[in-house]
Design a protein around this motif. Sequence first.
Motif, PDB file in Angstrom:
ATOM      1  N   SER A 116      46.980 -14.581 -15.702  1.00 33.67           N
ATOM      2  CA  SER A 116      45.724 -15.802 -16.020  1.00 33.67           C
ATOM      3  C   SER A 116      45.804 -16.364 -14.601  1.00 33.67           C
ATOM      4  CB  SER A 116      45.576 -15.821 -17.135  1.00 33.67           C
ATOM      5  OG  SER A 116      46.465 -15.747 -18.452  1.00 33.67           O
ATOM      6  N   PHE A 117      44.684 -16.552 -14.242  1.00 37.87           N
ATOM      7  CA  PHE A 117      44.402 -17.520 -12.955  1.00 37.87           C
ATOM      8  C   PHE A 117      42.907 -18.130 -13.031  1.00 37.87           C
ATOM      9  CE2 PHE A 117      44.363 -13.289 -11.748  1.00 37.87           C
ATOM     10  CZ  PHE A 117      42.606 -13.384 -10.632  1.00 37.87           C
ATOM     11  N   SER A 118      42.142 -18.485 -12.574  1.00 39.57           N
ATOM     12  CA  SER A 118      40.914 -19.399 -12.656  1.00 39.57           C
ATOM     13  C   SER A 118      40.322 -18.999 -11.439  1.00 39.57           C
ATOM     14  CB  SER A 118      41.021 -20.898 -13.128  1.00 39.57           C
ATOM     15  OG  SER A 118      40.723 -20.167 -14.896  1.00 39.57           O
ATOM     16  N   VAL A 119      38.953 -18.518 -11.454  1.00 35.16           N
ATOM     17  CA  VAL A 119      38.010 -18.547 -10.354  1.00 35.16           C
ATOM     18  C   VAL A 119      36.440 -19.549 -10.216  1.00 35.16           C
ATOM     19  CG1 VAL A 119      37.196 -16.843  -8.257  1.00 35.16           C
ATOM     20  CG2 VAL A 119      39.520 -16.040 -10.124  1.00 35.16           C
ATOM     21  N   ASP A 120      36.635 -20.222  -9.290  1.00 33.05           N
ATOM     22  CA  ASP A 120      35.242 -21.096  -9.187  1.00 33.05           C
ATOM     23  C   ASP A 120      34.044 -20.382  -8.185  1.00 33.05           C
ATOM     24  OD1 ASP A 120      36.333 -22.541 -10.864  1.00 33.05           O
ATOM     25  OD2 ASP A 120      36.992 -24.757  -9.232  1.00 33.05           O
ATOM     26  N   VAL A 121      33.191 -20.027  -8.691  1.00 36.12           N
ATOM     27  CA  VAL A 121      32.048 -19.280  -7.699  1.00 36.12           C
ATOM     28  C   VAL A 121      30.884 -19.661  -7.612  1.00 36.12           C
ATOM     29  CG1 VAL A 121      33.396 -16.519  -8.390  1.00 36.12           C
ATOM     30  CG2 VAL A 121      32.196 -17.396  -9.856  1.00 36.12           C
ATOM     31  N   LEU A 122      29.986 -19.369  -7.142  1.00 31.29           N
ATOM     32  CA  LEU A 122      28.409 -20.014  -6.640  1.00 31.29           C
ATOM     33  C   LEU A 122      27.741 -18.807  -6.842  1.00 31.29           C
ATOM     34  CD1 LEU A 122      27.387 -22.519  -6.095  1.00 31.29           C
ATOM     35  CD2 LEU A 122      26.763 -22.560  -3.777  1.00 31.29           C
ATOM     36  N   MET A 168      22.997 -10.041  -5.920  1.00 31.22           N
ATOM     37  CA  MET A 168      22.553 -10.982  -5.403  1.00 31.22           C
ATOM     38  C   MET A 168      23.923 -11.317  -5.264  1.00 31.22           C
ATOM     39  SD  MET A 168      19.378 -10.820  -6.158  1.00 31.22           S
ATOM     40  CE  MET A 168      18.666 -12.651  -5.662  1.00 31.22           C
ATOM     41  N   ARG A 169      24.252 -12.267  -4.276  1.00 34.24           N
ATOM     42  CA  ARG A 169      25.620 -12.917  -3.405  1.00 34.24           C
ATOM     43  C   ARG A 169      26.529 -13.517  -4.408  1.00 34.24           C
ATOM     44  NH1 ARG A 169      27.499 -16.776  -0.319  1.00 34.24           N
ATOM     45  NH2 ARG A 169      28.790 -15.957   1.266  1.00 34.24           N
ATOM     46  N   LEU A 170      27.055 -13.865  -4.440  1.00 35.09           N
ATOM     47  CA  LEU A 170      28.467 -14.386  -5.747  1.00 35.09           C
ATOM     48  C   LEU A 170      29.351 -14.671  -4.083  1.00 35.09           C
ATOM     49  CD1 LEU A 170      30.558 -13.511  -8.287  1.00 35.09           C
ATOM     50  CD2 LEU A 170      31.801 -14.048  -6.984  1.00 35.09           C
ATOM     51  N   ALA A 171      29.495 -15.993  -4.679  1.00 28.20           N
ATOM     52  CA  ALA A 171      30.559 -16.689  -3.040  1.00 28.20           C
ATOM     53  C   ALA A 171      32.220 -17.891  -4.124  1.00 28.20           C
ATOM     54  CB  ALA A 171      30.095 -17.926  -1.914  1.00 28.20           C
ATOM     55  N   VAL A 172      32.948 -16.638  -3.285  1.00 30.00           N
ATOM     56  CA  VAL A 172      34.277 -17.181  -4.249  1.00 30.00           C
ATOM     57  C   VAL A 172      33.813 -18.778  -3.183  1.00 30.00           C
ATOM     58  CG1 VAL A 172      36.664 -16.455  -4.391  1.00 30.00           C
ATOM     59  CG2 VAL A 172      35.224 -15.191  -4.937  1.00 30.00           C
ATOM     60  N   LEU A 173      35.015 -19.506  -4.269  1.00 27.33           N
ATOM     61  CA  LEU A 173      34.634 -20.514  -3.471  1.00 27.33           C
ATOM     62  C   LEU A 173      36.371 -21.082  -2.967  1.00 27.33           C
ATOM     63  CD1 LEU A 173      32.395 -22.872  -6.132  1.00 27.33           C
ATOM     64  CD2 LEU A 173      32.227 -21.657  -3.866  1.00 27.33           C
ATOM     65  N   GLU A 174      36.901 -20.781  -3.533  1.00 21.47           N
ATOM     66  CA  GLU A 174      38.918 -21.167  -3.167  1.00 21.47           C
ATOM     67  C   GLU A 174      39.611 -19.993  -3.839  1.00 21.47           C
ATOM     68  OE1 GLU A 174      41.601 -24.665  -3.344  1.00 21.47           O
ATOM     69  OE2 GLU A 174      39.789 -24.644  -4.367  1.00 21.47           O
ATOM     70  N   ASP A 175      40.515 -19.365  -3.195  1.00 26.58           N
ATOM     71  CA  ASP A 175      41.755 -18.715  -3.292  1.00 26.58           C
ATOM     72  C   ASP A 175      42.472 -18.637  -4.603  1.00 26.58           C
ATOM     73  OD1 ASP A 175      40.872 -16.988  -1.891  1.00 26.58           O
ATOM     74  OD2 ASP A 175      42.216 -17.061  -0.379  1.00 26.58           O
ATOM     75  N   GLY A 201      44.738 -13.724  -3.143  1.00 25.86           N
ATOM     76  CA  GLY A 201      43.182 -14.043  -2.335  1.00 25.86           C
ATOM     77  C   GLY A 201      42.546 -12.971  -2.470  1.00 25.86           C
ATOM     78  N   LEU A 202      40.996 -13.449  -2.202  1.00 26.40           N
ATOM     79  CA  LEU A 202      39.436 -12.879  -2.754  1.00 26.40           C
ATOM     80  C   LEU A 202      38.723 -13.803  -1.503  1.00 26.40           C
ATOM     81  CD1 LEU A 202      39.267 -13.962  -6.238  1.00 26.40           C
ATOM     82  CD2 LEU A 202      40.586 -12.092  -5.919  1.00 26.40           C
ATOM     83  N   PRO A 203      38.279 -12.286  -1.224  1.00 23.60           N
ATOM     84  CA  PRO A 203      37.431 -12.442   0.333  1.00 23.60           C
ATOM     85  C   PRO A 203      36.175 -13.048  -0.736  1.00 23.60           C
ATOM     86  CG  PRO A 203      37.938 -10.202  -0.034  1.00 23.60           C
ATOM     87  CD  PRO A 203      38.245 -10.317  -1.038  1.00 23.60           C
ATOM     88  N   GLU A 204      35.258 -13.947   0.679  1.00 22.39           N
ATOM     89  CA  GLU A 204      34.602 -14.411  -0.219  1.00 22.39           C
ATOM     90  C   GLU A 204      33.138 -13.990  -0.775  1.00 22.39           C
ATOM     91  OE1 GLU A 204      31.104 -18.326   1.713  1.00 22.39           O
ATOM     92  OE2 GLU A 204      33.133 -17.174   2.834  1.00 22.39           O
TER      93      GLU A 204
END
Length: 291
Positions: free
Chosen positions: A52-58, A79-86, A99-102
């Motif tokens: 389990s982990f959390s991902v912040d996205v814009l 549409m674009r989704l941006a990963v804010l941080e690994d 590791g997640l590309p942006e």
Amino acid sequence: MGWLGLAPLVLFAVPASRSPWAPAEWRLDLDIGREEGTWMPDDWAPSGARLSFSVDVLIESDYAEDRDGELKFMGLNAMRLAVLEDPVFVSAEGEQVVGLPEEGAWKLRLPKQKGTSGKLRFWFDAEQDPDLPPGVAAARNDVTLPAERLYFMAKCWREPDLEAGSRRMRPIELAAQEAQRRLDEKLSHETGDRRLDGTNPLDTIAGSMNIAKLVKERDDRAYELREAEKKLPRNAASLRLGPWPGTTDDLAIARGTVAVKRQTLLGEEFHIVGKWKAIPVKEEAPVVEQQ
């Protein structure tokens, strides 16, 4: 009066008007592991352990760079989704980074009927961890997150649809609960149908026929509930509402599934590797000074 003859300073939190196309930040809580009905191989995560982990996205309103790259899954003009941080999680080896590309992409299909769910789909990629076997982005116990594109699917409701759908769902839920209660009552050792004791064969037959009717009623109501769940919300009060580009109404997202794509003789298949939920990251209203 305040100092220098000025009135005291008063601070007001003023809600800002928000553009329907403004980006919105959400937190995705991923729960990777074996799910009932998955087509993943039998040796994948058989222990029932979870990663389990959390991902912040814009969530943005611009077209994704690869906006037509997943036509079958999302259709045109994603549409674009941006990963804010690994994201980070903790395993027996300590703190691990995924590791997640942006950039990823999203697509929302709103409902045509009031009170029913829309469809939300999006994707982003998971990168190979150099310290893990080939094809693995993250691992915890016997759970491995594949180093490839991850596909997310969920039902969603705009706020008015959530409220209307919840009102439509409530009597269906109550009918299913009542049918189960009536069956349980007849089968109870304390309050059950005494004809089922078997002391009188004719009474036992009559009692069994009554139970069969109650079982059918329970099964019919349960089927109606399962069908309703395909479009109507359950536990609507537990769903968090937040802004989403493209709609002036806040959006609530049901718990969804995470999958990977596999090519078979019959075409593309999505193999479930976990579940996820979405929580809006609320913006605080700006503070305005007034004297």
